[in-house]
Enzyme design. Structure first.
Site, PDB file in Angstrom:
ATOM      1  N   GLU A 181       7.916  12.309   3.769  1.00 54.31           N
ATOM      2  CA  GLU A 181       7.347  12.728   5.061  1.00 54.31           C
ATOM      3  C   GLU A 181       8.306  12.494   6.227  1.00 54.31           C
ATOM      4  OE1 GLU A 181       3.524  10.827   5.609  1.00 54.31           O
ATOM      5  OE2 GLU A 181       2.536  12.462   4.543  1.00 54.31           O
ATOM      6  N   GLU A 250       0.085  15.167  -1.841  1.00 53.23           N
ATOM      7  CA  GLU A 250      -0.930  14.142  -1.552  1.00 53.23           C
ATOM      8  C   GLU A 250      -2.214  14.773  -1.051  1.00 53.23           C
ATOM      9  OE1 GLU A 250       0.382  10.962   1.007  1.00 53.23           O
ATOM     10  OE2 GLU A 250       2.350  10.883   0.027  1.00 53.23           O
TER      11      GLU A 250
HETATM   12  C1  GAL Z   1       1.090   9.486   3.687  1.00 56.08           C
HETATM   13  C2  GAL Z   1       2.170   8.781   2.895  1.00 56.08           C
HETATM   14  C3  GAL Z   1       1.583   7.980   1.746  1.00 56.08           C
HETATM   15  C4  GAL Z   1       0.400   7.190   2.203  1.00 56.08           C
HETATM   16  C5  GAL Z   1      -0.621   8.106   2.841  1.00 56.08           C
HETATM   17  C6  GAL Z   1      -1.838   7.414   3.370  1.00 56.08           C
HETATM   18  O1  GAL Z   1       1.527   9.733   4.970  1.00 56.08           O
HETATM   19  O2  GAL Z   1       3.104   9.712   2.408  1.00 56.08           O
HETATM   20  O3  GAL Z   1       2.574   7.165   1.206  1.00 56.08           O
HETATM   21  O4  GAL Z   1       0.840   6.249   3.117  1.00 56.08           O
HETATM   22  O5  GAL Z   1      -0.048   8.731   3.939  1.00 56.08           O
HETATM   23  O6  GAL Z   1      -2.496   6.750   2.374  1.00 56.08           O
END
Ligand code: GAL
Length: 832
Positions: A181, A250
């Site tokens: 990110e 994600e």
């Molecule tokens: C994203 C990140 C993850 C985790 C998630 C929130 O921004 O890539 O590693 O932190 O947010 O759980």
């Protein structure tokens, strides 16, 4: 010469061996092409250090049973290289073993090297020595950093290569990720950030892994990097290269929890809706973050204030139990997506609006003319009936997607849940002959004071004429750093300490004059990104002559997110220590000579280790509410196989160890806000992490996971607690987590399945009604009509069994007169 020939033959032989097992990973905009097969991939994150090697096979199998094709994990640099060039890949850090188990289960893997990971992990995964390296700047175009990042990345890639873990070597890894990110914060790093991301891409490609590389949230990802999406919804996402597959690294299945925070909850309906919308809109890979969240053991929780539980409301709960109905509802979704796979990856796609909010996407196979449809209703409130002409009329509830086989037969709808809801409970594992819980005898405790005399006298290990940054001074080997000074000789002053957090215990002349933590100081719920600094004020009576001020500064997980998060000050640096007297009489002690001591004496002397003889354990006058106190007890392992939890109500804040193994920080006195919970959580409409929260007004974390592998089979177990603020251990309890109540619903024409866990059985039917029952699990009520035999029929089929399957039909319930109405069966049962 001879030896190099042998090497050549050997290498060629190995290459042949590998190439016959090799799996080729290619892609286009509509599919990942694995070994020539066009695929969509369903994946889930399971972070290996957040569980134990003993738990891994079961978690992976449950992921597979839930319909996953792949497991995704980060690699966590700070735990693997705690000191420069000293590596640790043992125990639950053995990621090679983890990937091999993934492969043994027949699943693919996604390797997210980072090595910056965020992940609510301490300091985002960077080791503190990295920050403390002279001349370094993290995550930017800085040669010292880039060199370290490359050394670590190469090390991980080489370990994978040596273990034949890449698909091209016959292994499970089909994709690899570099950075994480960076696009979200890149602007703040100016041109250097742009240079850095190009360098990341080149460095990754030069690793020569044969698998595609991805970068998440990086809309300018340099070719051949594939940029991917993270978020609660990614249906509108487009990769920057039109030839890249649309991938979602994600899909947040819930959210993380903070000390003092309420429990996050994302409904199964909304999660399924987001996935279905993604595939309807050209998605190729969906990864659940998290599929199993697990536990932040030791000091791995990030911060500030990330709780020890990383349950995440994921499809598998913290302990590895199925989180129902989420797990089962997604399993059915995955089966429907697989049914649609050839259409999604080969079909001609056409989307048209059927009515306001309702879209029909038709996938047609050119060769055969076969069709598959997805019909979505993205309205927050309105349920609609879509008229698809010859294919029929379909009722689509608000905020849902229907999968239509042949475009004419509903096989799945994201809002219609056919899976049971399991309500988990904690109980004592011992039972009497009737299955009733038997409370074990109370634990008996010993105690030892934390030896603090040296620091109360102001004696540290090194000195500086300034207030140092805590993470720099301590190397982050402990949550604790003593700041001490002894040159003050004025009477009746107010001590004012400004700290960047996260906690402070202030001692003057050997006496504790007060303690404070960020949240308490601010009187608010803290969120990530908040300012955790606070001021501590207390009147003190100093004596004439030498006075000693000893300030114990405490961190609760280091920041893990944001531009330059690594530079956030911790502890007393940039703060100050002032002594204010009457009138203008004020002393600024900030630049006094300060003496420092890293960590606690009990930590250095391994009090947490049951074999250590350093602590003076005492079984008389076990104190209550005494700060800086070690407690110890022993107990037998709870019987059975169910996950074990430690209930720490009564304790204040500290750290817990079972048989010498850390189960993490505890802090049951951090109470979740009393408002903002939602008993009638509505899945409709866009989710954000504030929606549908639960557990208002209760301790944010009362129960702490003790993996079964931490417990002894035949001998007693030793539990050791370090209590920092003061607590009472009398109510500490060890229990197991199991299914308490199960509820399910099914419409006529479907099967209703109920099951308990392990060797538990359905002991009582609390509610059963076939007709038009109202309400939801926990509050079912009778509707206008029902089969009078409802309870008797369900009892006959289910009572006394570990599971049962009911064909929901009028004939099952002995009805012959209702004719053409569609009825529903609702059941609530107890497992014992
Ligand atoms: C994203 C990140 C993850 C985790 C998630 C929130 O921004 O890539 O590693 O932190 O947010 O759980």
């Amino acid at each position: 010469m001879a030896s190099s020939r042998t090497e050549f033959v050997l290498v060629a032989g190995l290459a042949m061996l590998c190439s016959c097992l090799a799996i080729k990973v290619e892609y286009d905009a509509n599919a990942l092409i694995i070994d020539g097969q066009r695929k969509v991939i369903i994946s889930g994150s399971i972070h290996y250090p957040r569980s134990t090697p003993e738990m891994w096979p079961d978690l992976i199998q449950k992921a597979k049973d839930g319909g996953l094709d792949a497991i995704e994990t980060y690699i966590f640099w700070n735990v693997h290289e705690p000191r420069r060039r000293e590596y640790d890949f043992s125990g639950n850090l053995d990621f090679v073993k983890f990937f091999k188990l993934v492969q043994d289960a027949g699943l693919y893997a996604i390797l997210r090297i980072g090595p910056y990971v965020c992940a609510e992990w301490n300091y985002g995964g960077f080791p503190m020595w990295l920050h403390n390296t002279p001349g370094i700047q993290l995550r930017t175009d800085n040669d010292i950093f880039k060199n370290e990042m490359q050394v670590f990345t190469t090390k991980i890639v080489n370990m994978c290569k040596e273990a034949n873990l890449f698909a091209s070597q016959g292994g499970p890894i089909i994709l690899a990720q570099i950075e994480n990110e960076y696009g979200n914060i890149m602007e703040k790093y100016g041109d250097a950030g742009k240079q850095y991301i190009k360098w990341c891409a080149n460095m990754a490609v030069a690793q020569n892994i044969s698998e595609p590389w991805i970068m998440c949230q990086q809309s300018d990802a340099p070719e051949p990097m594939i940029n991917t999406c993270n978020g609660f919804y990614c249906d509108q996402f487009k990769p920057n290269n039109p030839k890249s597959p649309k991938m979602w690294t994600e899909n947040w299945t819930g959210w993380f929890k903070l000390w003092g925070g309420r429990d996050p909850q994302r409904t199964a309906e909304d999660l399924a809706f987001s996935v279905a919308r993604f595939f309807q809109n050209g998605g190729v890979l969906n990864n659940y973050y998290m599929y199993h969240g697990g536990t932040n053991f030791g000091r791995t929780a990030g911060g500030p204030y990330i709780a020890t539980s990383y349950d995440y409301n994921a499809p598998l709960d913290e302990y590895g139990n199925l989180n129902q109905p989420k797990w089962g509802h997604l399993k059915q979704l995955h089966a429907s997506i697989k049914q649609a796979e050839k259409f999604l990856t080969n079909g001609t796609v056409e989307t048209k609006s059927v009515m306001n909010f309702v879209d029909l996407t038709k996938f047609t196979l050119n060769a055969t003319g076969e069709r598959f449809c997805m019909l979505s209703n993205s309205d927050n409130t309105g349920d609609y009936t879509a008229d698809l002409g010859e294919d029929g009329k379909f009722f689509v509830p608000a905020w849902s997607v229907t999968f239509l086989q042949n475009c004419s037969k509903e096989v799945y709808n994201t809002a219609k849940i056919n899976t049971q809801t399991s309500v988990m409970v904690t109980k004592h594992s011992e039972e009497d002959a009737y299955g009733n819980e038997v409370k074990p005898a109370k634990l008996s405790w010993m105690w030892a004071p934390e030896p603090i005399q040296d620091t109360l006298k102001g004696n540290g290990r090194f000195e500086a004429a300034q207030l140092l940054d805590q993470k720099e001074a301590s190397g982050d080997v402990s949550d604790y750093l003593w700041y001490m000074t002894r040159n003050i000789s004025l009477k009746n002053m107010t001590l004012r300490v400004s700290t960047n957090g996260h906690g402070l215990h202030a001692y003057v002349n050997g006496k504790l004059i007060g303690s404070q933590f960020s949240r308490q100081a601010k009187g608010q719920q803290m969120v990530t990104g908040d300012d955790y600094s606070f001021g501590f004020d207390k009147a003190v009576s100093l004596k004439k002559g030498l006075n000693v001020i000893s300030l114990l500064s405490v961190t609760v997980g280091l920041a893990n997110y944001g531009a330059f998060y690594d530079l956030k000050p911790t502890g007393l640096i940039n703060g100050g220590v002032l002594l204010n007297g009457k009138g203008n009489n004020s002393i600024n002690a900030t630049t006094y000579q300060w003496s420092y001591k890293v960590g606690l004496n009990g930590e250095a002397q391994q009090f947490h280790d049951p074999n250590s003889r350093n602590a003076n354990w005492n079984s008389t006058k076990v104190p209550k509410n005494r700060p800086m106190t070690w407690y110890k007890t022993s107990f037998k392992t709870p019987s059975g196989e169910e996950p074990v939890v430690l209930g720490l109500l009564g304790m204040g804040k500290g750290h817990a160890w079972m048989n010498g193994k850390s189960i993490g920080r505890y802090w049951p006195t951090q109470i979740a806000e009393t408002t903002g919970c939602d008993a009638h959580c509505n899945y409709k409409g866009s989710y954000n992490d504030g929606k549908c929260r639960t557990n208002c007004g209760n301790p944010s974390q009362r129960w702490y996971h003790v993996p079964r592998s931490f417990l002894n089979n035949n001998t007693d177990n030793t539990l050791i607690l370090f209590e920092e603020v003061g607590g009472a251990p009398w109510n500490v309890t060890l229990q197991v987590v199991t299914v308490g109540t199960v509820c399910a619903n099914a419409y006529e024409g479907n099967n209703l399945e109920l099951y308990c866990q392990g060797d538990r059985r359905i002991s009582e039917i609390q509610f059963a009604s076939f007709g038009d029952p109202q309400g939801t699990c926990g509050s079912f009520s009778l509707g206008n009509y029902q089969a009078t035999q409802s309870v008797a029929v369900v009892e006959k089929l289910c009572a006394g069994r570990p599971s049962c399957l009911i064909d929901v039909s009028q004939s099952t319930f002995g009805i012959s007169s209702w004719g053409n109405v569609t009825s529903r069966l609702a059941v609530q049962a107890v497992c014992k």
